[in-house]
Design a protein around this motif. Structure first.
Motif, PDB file in Angstrom:
ATOM      1  N   HIS A  99     -37.219  29.136  15.205  1.00 35.46           N
ATOM      2  CA  HIS A  99     -36.994  30.450  15.797  1.00 35.46           C
ATOM      3  C   HIS A  99     -36.240  31.412  14.880  1.00 35.46           C
ATOM      4  N   ASP A 119     -37.957  35.712  15.765  1.00 34.27           N
ATOM      5  CA  ASP A 119     -37.927  35.716  17.220  1.00 34.27           C
ATOM      6  C   ASP A 119     -38.732  36.888  17.748  1.00 34.27           C
ATOM      7  N   THR A 158     -41.821  28.830  16.296  1.00 34.04           N
ATOM      8  CA  THR A 158     -41.423  30.172  16.725  1.00 34.04           C
ATOM      9  C   THR A 158     -42.148  30.493  18.019  1.00 34.04           C
TER      10      THR A 158
END
Length: 119
Positions: A18, A21, A43
């Motif tokens: 992540h 984002d 992600t």
């Protein structure tokens, strides 16, 4: 990402766990001109907009555990330097779009997309 993309000597970018984002990533002109390796790992990215002018030096694209990604952008298949797309545990639609990119390269006589790895 605009700040990272403007780094003039950036050749390897690994976005893990992540680090990127958001559901949408749209590259802009002038970003990532020397990038050779792009890894996107775990992600929440769903849609990604790229054309061949955004990543002109990209040689290897690795997408790992991108469960939400819908497909690989059409512009990726037009990057002349692209040699490899590696996929690990992605949606069937992502695999299909990678196979289309590989087929497009072969039709154009550009066999520099060597293989697609399904891990």
């Amino acid at each position: 990402m605009t700040v990272v993309g403007s780094l003039s000597n950036l050749e390897v970018l690994k976005l893990k766990f992540h680090a990127f984002d958001g559901p949408m990533w749209e590259l802009k002109d002038g970003e990532f001109h020397r990038l050779k390796l792009l890894l996107i790992h775990m992600t929440d990215l769903k849609h990604w907009k790229v054309d061949k002018t955004h990543l002109p030096s990209l040689q290897r694209l690795s997408l790992r555990y991108c469960y939400n990604l819908v497909n690989i952008p059409s512009g990726i298949g037009e990057i002349p330097s692209l040699e490899e797309i590696e996929l690990c545990d992605c949606k069937t639609s992502v695999v299909t779009s990678a196979q289309v990119k590989q087929g497009e390269k072969e039709i154009l006589g550009k066999l520099d997309l060597r293989y697609i790895t399904f891990l």
